[in-house]
Design an enzyme around this catalytic site. Structure first.
Site, PDB file in Angstrom:
ATOM      1  N   CYS A   2      30.850  26.288  32.559  1.00 41.22           N
ATOM      2  CA  CYS A   2      30.791  24.871  32.227  1.00 41.22           C
ATOM      3  C   CYS A   2      31.617  24.551  30.981  1.00 41.22           C
ATOM      4  CB  CYS A   2      29.353  24.485  31.939  1.00 41.22           C
ATOM      5  SG  CYS A   2      28.220  24.902  33.248  1.00 41.22           S
ATOM      6  N   ARG A  27      38.511  27.269  32.928  1.00 37.97           N
ATOM      7  CA  ARG A  27      37.279  28.038  32.774  1.00 37.97           C
ATOM      8  C   ARG A  27      36.554  28.225  34.103  1.00 37.97           C
ATOM      9  NH1 ARG A  27      34.983  27.518  27.316  1.00 37.97           N
ATOM     10  NH2 ARG A  27      32.954  27.574  28.255  1.00 37.97           N
ATOM     11  N   TRP A  73      29.692  24.572  36.303  1.00 38.33           N
ATOM     12  CA  TRP A  73      29.801  25.786  37.121  1.00 38.33           C
ATOM     13  C   TRP A  73      28.368  26.140  37.481  1.00 38.33           C
ATOM     14  CZ3 TRP A  73      28.381  31.041  36.579  1.00 38.33           C
ATOM     15  CH2 TRP A  73      29.074  31.939  37.393  1.00 38.33           C
ATOM     16  N   ASN A  99      25.728  23.289  28.506  1.00 36.74           N
ATOM     17  CA  ASN A  99      26.209  24.616  28.915  1.00 36.74           C
ATOM     18  C   ASN A  99      25.121  25.617  28.563  1.00 36.74           C
ATOM     19  OD1 ASN A  99      28.629  23.402  29.407  1.00 36.74           O
ATOM     20  ND2 ASN A  99      29.780  24.505  27.850  1.00 36.74           N
ATOM     21  N   GLY A 100      24.875  26.585  29.431  1.00 38.12           N
ATOM     22  CA  GLY A 100      23.876  27.612  29.133  1.00 38.12           C
ATOM     23  C   GLY A 100      22.766  27.563  30.171  1.00 38.12           C
ATOM     24  N   GLU A 470      41.969  48.823  36.272  1.00 37.54           N
ATOM     25  CA  GLU A 470      42.443  47.487  35.902  1.00 37.54           C
ATOM     26  C   GLU A 470      43.377  46.929  36.992  1.00 37.54           C
ATOM     27  OE1 GLU A 470      41.576  45.272  34.002  1.00 37.54           O
ATOM     28  OE2 GLU A 470      43.276  43.963  33.670  1.00 37.54           O
ATOM     29  N   LYS A 474      42.593  43.484  38.969  1.00 34.42           N
ATOM     30  CA  LYS A 474      43.541  42.356  38.988  1.00 34.42           C
ATOM     31  C   LYS A 474      43.761  41.906  40.425  1.00 34.42           C
ATOM     32  CE  LYS A 474      43.495  41.086  35.841  1.00 34.42           C
ATOM     33  NZ  LYS A 474      42.835  41.596  34.686  1.00 34.42           N
ATOM     34  N   GLU A 477      40.461  40.272  42.028  1.00 42.30           N
ATOM     35  CA  GLU A 477      39.948  38.997  41.511  1.00 42.30           C
ATOM     36  C   GLU A 477      40.825  37.805  41.860  1.00 42.30           C
ATOM     37  OE1 GLU A 477      39.271  38.728  37.268  1.00 42.30           O
ATOM     38  OE2 GLU A 477      41.060  39.863  36.813  1.00 42.30           O
ATOM     39  N   HIS A 493      36.834  63.660  47.050  1.00 38.53           N
ATOM     40  CA  HIS A 493      35.366  63.673  47.119  1.00 38.53           C
ATOM     41  C   HIS A 493      34.822  62.470  47.882  1.00 38.53           C
ATOM     42  CE1 HIS A 493      35.174  67.104  44.456  1.00 38.53           C
ATOM     43  NE2 HIS A 493      36.051  66.495  43.672  1.00 38.53           N
ATOM     44  N   LYS A 592      36.434  31.969  33.173  1.00 36.69           N
ATOM     45  CA  LYS A 592      37.187  32.632  32.106  1.00 36.69           C
ATOM     46  C   LYS A 592      36.261  33.220  31.063  1.00 36.69           C
ATOM     47  CE  LYS A 592      40.864  33.869  29.939  1.00 36.69           C
ATOM     48  NZ  LYS A 592      41.503  35.074  30.484  1.00 36.69           N
TER      49      LYS A 592
HETATM   50  O1  M6R Z   1      36.128  37.416  27.239  1.00 36.68           O
HETATM   51  P1  M6R Z   1      35.778  38.823  27.611  1.00 36.68           P
HETATM   52  O2  M6R Z   1      36.881  39.789  27.320  1.00 36.68           O
HETATM   53  O3  M6R Z   1      34.492  39.277  26.995  1.00 36.68           O
HETATM   54  O4  M6R Z   1      35.569  38.789  29.175  1.00 36.68           O
HETATM   55  C1  M6R Z   1      35.138  39.912  29.884  1.00 36.68           C
HETATM   56  C2  M6R Z   1      35.337  39.750  31.369  1.00 36.68           C
HETATM   57  O5  M6R Z   1      34.596  38.660  31.841  1.00 36.68           O
HETATM   58  C3  M6R Z   1      36.824  39.531  31.717  1.00 36.68           C
HETATM   59  O6  M6R Z   1      37.626  40.562  31.225  1.00 36.68           O
HETATM   60  C4  M6R Z   1      36.995  39.435  33.250  1.00 36.68           C
HETATM   61  O7  M6R Z   1      36.735  40.676  33.846  1.00 36.68           O
HETATM   62  C5  M6R Z   1      38.403  38.923  33.599  1.00 36.68           C
HETATM   63  N1  M6R Z   1      38.341  38.008  34.695  1.00 36.68           N
HETATM   64  C6  M6R Z   1      39.327  40.000  33.990  1.00 36.68           C
HETATM   65  O8  M6R Z   1      40.573  39.560  34.410  1.00 36.68           O
END
Ligand code: M6R
Length: 597
Positions: A2, A27, A73, A99-100, A470, A474, A477, A493, A592
């Site tokens: 949010c 976000r 959100w 928010n929250g 990673e 990427k 997501e 394994h 985000k």
């Molecule tokens: O703001 P942060 O680094 O704490 O966020 C952690 C994760 O939410 C963030 O890295 C998330 O995995 C991203 N979407 C990765 O691309």
């Protein structure tokens, strides 16, 4: 997650709020809404993208010089018009954006219903408007304080009342900032929403409420004690949060890495490493690194670096696991929290847990003034600049280099000498990253050939096992393709059962330690007709025998290879998602900054 924007001043609020909401789009959200005071309280909200909601409800036509707006959100209640924010009380005089998560909302909801309030949404947030109504006797700030005394949970809140020329804001566990310029006052959950108006910000702390009037801010705690607050100046420019001709923020941010990496080094690299760490870390006997998502992958690399360079035992944990397992940390331990946003709820809770146990805490953070940055005893800002794309890219490379500097600093604090060759290798990184970025066209061509596969495997060893994780994250997501990262030797394994001609396997295969073993793993994949994409060291022609596609990266120190290897993986994921015409910067279901558990 949010987003909140608020304005009180002399201009029409609606166009400013709308622009602010657009800046928060990155976000992630599912609904949008606005409440403006113009003699009376006018409320417009709906499900959908800001553009769609605006087309349906024409925010722009609203008059009034104060208002609040929100992107939602969904957490409690499906995304629809009634659940969108702002929420109002029974009289329609009070509107709130939140928010929250309110944890005791079921109890409060039943109580309010028994007292005759009519609650019309499925959200936890709506109860706040009704609690304010319940305690209201003419003093808006006072009624908000009393309402919040009843609430358990997290909130960033902005509230308007039709009879008050003020916006009341409050914070507990969900960020809220206030900006003042002349006789105008702005508020937002994220600086990017109001940065074009002012760079002078006041950060609310947990348990604080504030009354905002044109050009004036009064902050109090929940017990009505006045709080003295200082302004802080944000260093980011508006240009930095715009796309600068790139199709997506993610692509722009990938390409920025040859520059942004320099910001971690600036003023910190010389014969000695200068990190301005507060307090003594000399005696630290153990390091624990805690983070989520991409930041957790950086943490895994940090473990290799600190153990190898500083020879200090290092553990890594996901924030959500750390905070709930009663971790054995305490005095003598250095607990490092990595977070791009500095607001991730699980990482923040883990930080508070470590502090309670007496460990020394350090933040490795991008967003200056964010909660984790402020609550950590000491820290290293990574200075990657604003990262708007939901998929983290340039923050990741800066986090890794910050961890490298931390490893060198820890080694130095044990009276070790920093290897000059390593310093010059670090200094050569921007040029090396730039040369990998030049491979973009070729990576795009590879993406075209593999984009229609449904599963990918990413394999790496040692310090590049987290690179494999990673790369897979990427891809999944932003392209919604199933992808797994594994330590290469683990393939036999289990995952080897999946290999056939429909399974592209991405190998991180730099020359150096473990190279021969990776080649054997590639042979095993080839024997099962798997397709191989290899990230390899420039000049390695031998690898062409096994790989269907090779992407070359420049030779560098083993410890620094994750920084050059991840660039082609980011580009590959980006191009696959773009070829599939997906919303690269705002992938479905993702946010985000994950400010809820
Ligand atoms: O703001 P942060 O680094 O704490 O966020 C952690 C994760 O939410 C963030 O890295 C998330 O995995 C991203 N979407 C990765 O691309």
């Amino acid at each position: 997650m949010c987003g909140i924007v608020g304005y009180i001043g002399k201009r029409r609020a609606a166009p400013l709020l709308l622009k602010g909401l657009r800046r928060l789009e990155y976000r992630g959200y599912d609904s949008a809404g606005m409440a403006v005071i113009d003699g009376t309280l006018i409320l417009r909200k709906d499900r959908g993208k800001i553009e769609q909601v605006d087309n349906r409800h024409n925010f722009e036509e609203l008059d009034g010089i104060m208002g609040i707006a929100h992107t939602r959100w969904a957490t409690h209640g499906e995304p629809n018009q009634k659940n969108a924010h702002p929420h109002i009380d029974c009289t329609g005089d009070v509107a709130i954006v939140h928010n929250g998560i309110i944890e005791n909302y079921m109890t409060l909801r039943e109580l309010l219903a028994r007292e005759g309030h009519s609650l019309t949404t499925d959200t936890d947030s709506e109860i706040i408007a009704h609690l304010i109504e319940k305690f209201y006797t003419g003093d808006l700030l006072g009624s908000v304080r009393k309402a919040l005394m009843q609430v358990q949970g997290t909130y960033g809140l902005a509230i308007v009342h039709k009879n008050h020329d003020e916006i009341v804001v409050a914070r507990n566990g969900s960020p809220l900032i206030i900006g003042v310029r002349g006789d105008e006052t702005f508020t937002a959950s994220d600086a990017s929403a109001i940065l074009e108006h002012t760079k002078k910000m006041i950060y609310l702390e947990d348990g604080e409420v504030a009354s905002l009037r044109p050009g004036r801010v009064m902050v109090r705690d929940l017990h009505d004690k006045e709080m003295k607050k200082n302004h802080e100046t944000i260093g980011w420019d508006l240009a930095e949060i715009e796309k600068a001709g790139f199709k997506h923020f993610m692509l722009k941010e990938i390409f920025e890495q040859s520059e942004s990496i320099k910001n971690v080094m600036r003023g910190r690299l010389g014969k000695k490493i200068k990190l301005s760490i507060k307090g003594d870390i000399k005696g630290c006997g153990r390091v624990v690194i805690v983070a989520c998502g991409t930041s957790w992958h950086a943490a895994l690399i940090g473990r290799y670096l600190i153990e190898k360079i500083a020879k200090i035992p290092t553990e890594v944990d996901c924030s959500s696991e750390f905070r709930y397992r009663n971790p054995l940390v305490g005095p003598g331990d250095l607990v490092v929290f990595i977070s791009q946003s500095g607001e991730t709820a699980d990482t923040l809770a883990a930080l508070r847990e470590a502090k309670k146990k007496g460990a020394k805490t350090m933040g490795i953070i991008n967003v200056v003034g964010s909660t984790i940055a402020r609550e950590s005893e000491t820290g290293i800002y990574i200075h990657a600049g604003p990262e708007i794309g939901v998929a983290s890219t340039k923050a990741y490379t800066n986090q890794i280099l910050a961890l490298m500097l931390l490893a060198l600093d820890l080694m130095q604090s044990k009276d070790g000498d920093v290897d000059e060759k390593m310093i010059s290798e670090i200094k050569s990184l921007p040029g090396k990253i730039e040369s990998v970025l030049q491979e973009d066209k070729r990576i795009h061509a590879i993406a075209r050939e593999v984009a229609d596969h449904n599963n990918f495997l990413y394999l790496g060893r040692g310090i590049n096992y987290p690179t494999a994780l990673e790369g897979a994250l990427k891809l999944k997501e932003i392209s919604y393709i199933h992808a797994e990262g594994y330590p290469a030797a683990e393939m036999k394994h289990g995952p080897i059962a999946l290999i056939d001609e429909n399974m592209p396997v991405v190998f991180i295969a730099n020359r150096g330690k473990g190279y021969d073993k990776i080649i054997s793993n590639m042979e095993e994949v080839k024997a099962r007709r798997g397709k191989i994409i290899a990230i390899a060291t420039e000049g390695d022609n031998e690898i062409k025998r096994l790989a269907d596609w090779v992407i070359y990266v420049p030779r560098t120190a083993d410890e620094l290879t994750p920084l050059v290897n991840v660039i082609p993986l980011q580009l590959l994921a980006y191009h696959v998602a773009d070829i599939k015409e997906l919303d690269v910067d705002k992938p479905r279901n993702l946010a985000k900054s994950v400010t809820v558990e």
